[in-house]
Design a protein around this motif. Structure first.
Motif, PDB file in Angstrom:
ATOM      1  N   THR A  12      -0.333  12.456   9.195  1.00  0.00           N
ATOM      2  CA  THR A  12      -0.140  12.899   7.822  1.00  0.00           C
ATOM      3  C   THR A  12      -1.388  12.642   7.004  1.00  0.00           C
ATOM      4  OG1 THR A  12       0.682  10.801   6.974  1.00  0.00           O
ATOM      5  CG2 THR A  12       2.279  12.219   8.078  1.00  0.00           C
ATOM      6  N   ASN A  13      -1.370  13.104   5.751  1.00  0.00           N
ATOM      7  CA  ASN A  13      -2.512  12.900   4.871  1.00  0.00           C
ATOM      8  C   ASN A  13      -2.613  11.458   4.395  1.00  0.00           C
ATOM      9  OD1 ASN A  13      -0.341  12.815   3.147  1.00  0.00           O
ATOM     10  ND2 ASN A  13      -0.955  14.583   1.906  1.00  0.00           N
ATOM     11  N   LYS A  14      -1.719  10.593   4.871  1.00  0.00           N
ATOM     12  CA  LYS A  14      -1.796   9.174   4.529  1.00  0.00           C
ATOM     13  C   LYS A  14      -2.770   8.421   5.440  1.00  0.00           C
ATOM     14  CE  LYS A  14       1.256   9.364   1.239  1.00  0.00           C
ATOM     15  NZ  LYS A  14       0.853   9.154  -0.171  1.00  0.00           N
ATOM     16  N   LEU A  15      -3.305   9.099   6.457  1.00  0.00           N
ATOM     17  CA  LEU A  15      -4.230   8.489   7.399  1.00  0.00           C
ATOM     18  C   LEU A  15      -5.555   9.236   7.383  1.00  0.00           C
ATOM     19  CD1 LEU A  15      -1.889   7.819  10.432  1.00  0.00           C
ATOM     20  CD2 LEU A  15      -3.142   6.086   9.182  1.00  0.00           C
ATOM     21  N   THR A  16      -6.646   8.485   7.373  1.00  0.00           N
ATOM     22  CA  THR A  16      -7.987   9.067   7.412  1.00  0.00           C
ATOM     23  C   THR A  16      -8.669   8.658   8.709  1.00  0.00           C
ATOM     24  OG1 THR A  16      -8.212   8.992   5.010  1.00  0.00           O
ATOM     25  CG2 THR A  16     -10.242   9.147   6.279  1.00  0.00           C
ATOM     26  N   LYS A  17      -9.301   9.593   9.392  1.00  0.00           N
ATOM     27  CA  LYS A  17     -10.019   9.286  10.628  1.00  0.00           C
ATOM     28  C   LYS A  17     -11.405   8.746  10.278  1.00  0.00           C
ATOM     29  CE  LYS A  17     -11.429  12.649  13.272  1.00  0.00           C
ATOM     30  NZ  LYS A  17     -11.365  13.795  14.203  1.00  0.00           N
ATOM     31  N   PHE A  65      -5.140   3.771   7.006  1.00  0.00           N
ATOM     32  CA  PHE A  65      -4.087   4.138   6.066  1.00  0.00           C
ATOM     33  C   PHE A  65      -4.686   4.201   4.662  1.00  0.00           C
ATOM     34  CE2 PHE A  65      -1.814   2.603   9.669  1.00  0.00           C
ATOM     35  CZ  PHE A  65      -0.575   3.217   9.657  1.00  0.00           C
ATOM     36  N   ASP A  66      -4.484   5.329   3.978  1.00  0.00           N
ATOM     37  CA  ASP A  66      -5.068   5.494   2.654  1.00  0.00           C
ATOM     38  C   ASP A  66      -4.482   4.517   1.650  1.00  0.00           C
ATOM     39  OD1 ASP A  66      -6.604   7.542   3.643  1.00  0.00           O
ATOM     40  OD2 ASP A  66      -5.188   9.103   3.060  1.00  0.00           O
ATOM     41  N   GLU A  67      -3.179   4.229   1.779  1.00  0.00           N
ATOM     42  CA  GLU A  67      -2.539   3.348   0.809  1.00  0.00           C
ATOM     43  C   GLU A  67      -1.233   2.821   1.393  1.00  0.00           C
ATOM     44  OE1 GLU A  67      -1.849   3.393  -4.037  1.00  0.00           O
ATOM     45  OE2 GLU A  67      -1.908   5.264  -2.906  1.00  0.00           O
ATOM     46  N   LEU A  68      -0.898   1.577   1.049  1.00  0.00           N
ATOM     47  CA  LEU A  68       0.379   0.989   1.437  1.00  0.00           C
ATOM     48  C   LEU A  68       1.249   0.841   0.202  1.00  0.00           C
ATOM     49  CD1 LEU A  68      -0.774  -1.846   3.896  1.00  0.00           C
ATOM     50  CD2 LEU A  68       0.017   0.459   4.469  1.00  0.00           C
ATOM     51  N   ASN A  69       2.444   1.444   0.238  1.00  0.00           N
ATOM     52  CA  ASN A  69       3.336   1.426  -0.920  1.00  0.00           C
ATOM     53  C   ASN A  69       4.714   0.884  -0.577  1.00  0.00           C
ATOM     54  OD1 ASN A  69       1.558   2.788  -2.894  1.00  0.00           O
ATOM     55  ND2 ASN A  69       1.715   4.506  -1.465  1.00  0.00           N
ATOM     56  N   GLY A  70       4.778   0.018   0.444  1.00  0.00           N
ATOM     57  CA  GLY A  70       6.076  -0.418   0.919  1.00  0.00           C
ATOM     58  C   GLY A  70       6.555  -1.744   0.356  1.00  0.00           C
ATOM     59  N   GLY A  71       5.897  -2.256  -0.674  1.00  0.00           N
ATOM     60  CA  GLY A  71       6.326  -3.526  -1.244  1.00  0.00           C
ATOM     61  C   GLY A  71       7.689  -3.422  -1.894  1.00  0.00           C
ATOM     62  N   THR A  72       8.584  -4.347  -1.546  1.00  0.00           N
ATOM     63  CA  THR A  72       9.941  -4.320  -2.112  1.00  0.00           C
ATOM     64  C   THR A  72      10.228  -5.526  -3.001  1.00  0.00           C
ATOM     65  OG1 THR A  72      10.794  -5.402  -0.116  1.00  0.00           O
ATOM     66  CG2 THR A  72      10.857  -2.985  -0.173  1.00  0.00           C
ATOM     67  N   ASP A  73       9.220  -6.362  -3.214  1.00  0.00           N
ATOM     68  CA  ASP A  73       9.385  -7.498  -4.111  1.00  0.00           C
ATOM     69  C   ASP A  73       8.088  -7.663  -4.895  1.00  0.00           C
ATOM     70  OD1 ASP A  73       7.645  -9.759  -2.692  1.00  0.00           O
ATOM     71  OD2 ASP A  73       8.801  -8.750  -1.138  1.00  0.00           O
ATOM     72  N   VAL A  74       8.146  -8.418  -5.976  1.00  0.00           N
ATOM     73  CA  VAL A  74       7.006  -8.549  -6.881  1.00  0.00           C
ATOM     74  C   VAL A  74       5.811  -9.181  -6.185  1.00  0.00           C
ATOM     75  CG1 VAL A  74       6.180  -9.642  -8.997  1.00  0.00           C
ATOM     76  CG2 VAL A  74       8.476  -8.665  -8.924  1.00  0.00           C
ATOM     77  N   GLU A  75       6.031 -10.242  -5.443  1.00  0.00           N
ATOM     78  CA  GLU A  75       4.916 -10.944  -4.802  1.00  0.00           C
ATOM     79  C   GLU A  75       4.165 -10.033  -3.836  1.00  0.00           C
ATOM     80  OE1 GLU A  75       3.978 -14.950  -2.124  1.00  0.00           O
ATOM     81  OE2 GLU A  75       6.005 -14.548  -2.848  1.00  0.00           O
ATOM     82  N   THR A  76       4.905  -9.316  -2.986  1.00  0.00           N
ATOM     83  CA  THR A  76       4.261  -8.403  -2.042  1.00  0.00           C
ATOM     84  C   THR A  76       3.534  -7.283  -2.774  1.00  0.00           C
ATOM     85  OG1 THR A  76       5.951  -8.859  -0.374  1.00  0.00           O
ATOM     86  CG2 THR A  76       4.645  -6.875  -0.074  1.00  0.00           C
TER      87      THR A  76
END
Length: 277
Positions: free
Chosen positions: A8-13, A28-39
């Motif tokens: 996908t466009n979330k990965l750059t070679k 990985f262009d960006e990580l958006n999987g944080g489910t709590d404030v600290e993360t």
């Protein structure tokens, strides 16, 4: 026939190298999987600092690769795990190599047609290709290679390098022809790839991570006399002689200081000119 996973466009070679198989370093262009404030705060800090997750992808085209044990994430296609131990003698050699180098004894071998993804990491990866060559690398750098590359052990050839080189008596030796993936301590852009032609390189410290087979390694006094070595503040130097290439990572010590001590060690390094009175 080549199988393919949709990237996908979330990965750059970042880089690619082709041998019998295709090796890619993806980011990985960006990580958006944080489910709590600290993360989420940590992820934002990492985004602002340019720290990104990377992953190695290998495309097999009726070919085979060897991996460091435990680095497989997932695979797709007609791929089989097919380890070759070489009988009792081969098994003994693998166990001995593991014992002396610190590398894992068994390198899983995957063969077929399809795609392999290795464990994601915030570290750094480098792709190199051997053409009937041999290199010696620091323990822990090996990550994956084509099946045509042999993973073994190289013994230091001088007493000085064994006793004072801080590299151990044995190091990992990679020989043959094919593509290799190395897990690097710093970005490849920060590696100084020093080419020697019947020349000498002297290094104060053990921040050399790779050398080609034509380079000899010894440890020598920094000056001709013991008094000269003592007064220079350097003592002994790692010395590389011959024709070939040596990889240096001078910035690695900076990262270690920042991680373990903080900024003070960088702004006020030890030395007589900065000594407190």
């Amino acid at each position: 026939m080549r199988t393919s996973l949709n990237i996908t466009n979330k990965l750059t070679k970042l880089s690619e190298m082709r041998g019998e198989s295709i090796f890619q370093v993806l980011e990985f262009d960006e990580l958006n999987g944080g489910t709590d404030v600290e993360t989420s705060i940590k992820l934002k800090f990492m985004r602002d600092s340019g720290i990104k997750l990377k992953q190695v992808r290998i495309i097999l085209e009726d070919s085979a690769v060897k991996l460091e044990s435990g680095v497989l994430s997932y695979l797709k296609g007609n791929i089989e795990l097919n380890n070759k131990f070489g009988g009792v003698i081969g098994l003994g050699k693998k166990l001995l190599t593991s014992k002396v180098t610190g590398e894992t004894a068994f390198k899983p071998r995957y063969e077929g047609i399809g795609e392999i993804f290795l464990e994601p990491s915030f570290g750094h990866f480098g792709l190199i290709e051997l053409e009937d060559e041999e290199i010696i690398v620091d323990d822990g750098l090996f990550y994956a290679c084509e099946d045509t590359v042999e993973v073994g052990a190289a013994m230091q050839k001088s007493i000085s390098s064994m006793m004072m080189g801080n590299e151990g008596i044995f190091q990992t030796k990679l020989s043959g022809s094919g593509v290799i993936v190395l897990e690097l301590p710093v970005p490849e852009t920060e590696i100084f790839k020093c080419k020697l032609i019947n020349d000498t390189l002297k290094v104060d410290g053990n921040f050399t991570i790779l050398r080609t087979a034509g380079i000899g390694f010894t440890v020598e006094k920094s000056a001709k006399s013991l008094i000269g070595s003592a007064t220079s503040g350097e003592g002994f130097l790692n010395v590389y002689k011959g024709t070939g290439e040596v990889w240096l990572v001078p910035t690695n010590s900076v990262y270690r200081k920042l991680s373990g001590i903080g900024l003070k060690s960088m702004t006020n390094p030890e030395g007589t000119s900065n000594a407190e009175v």
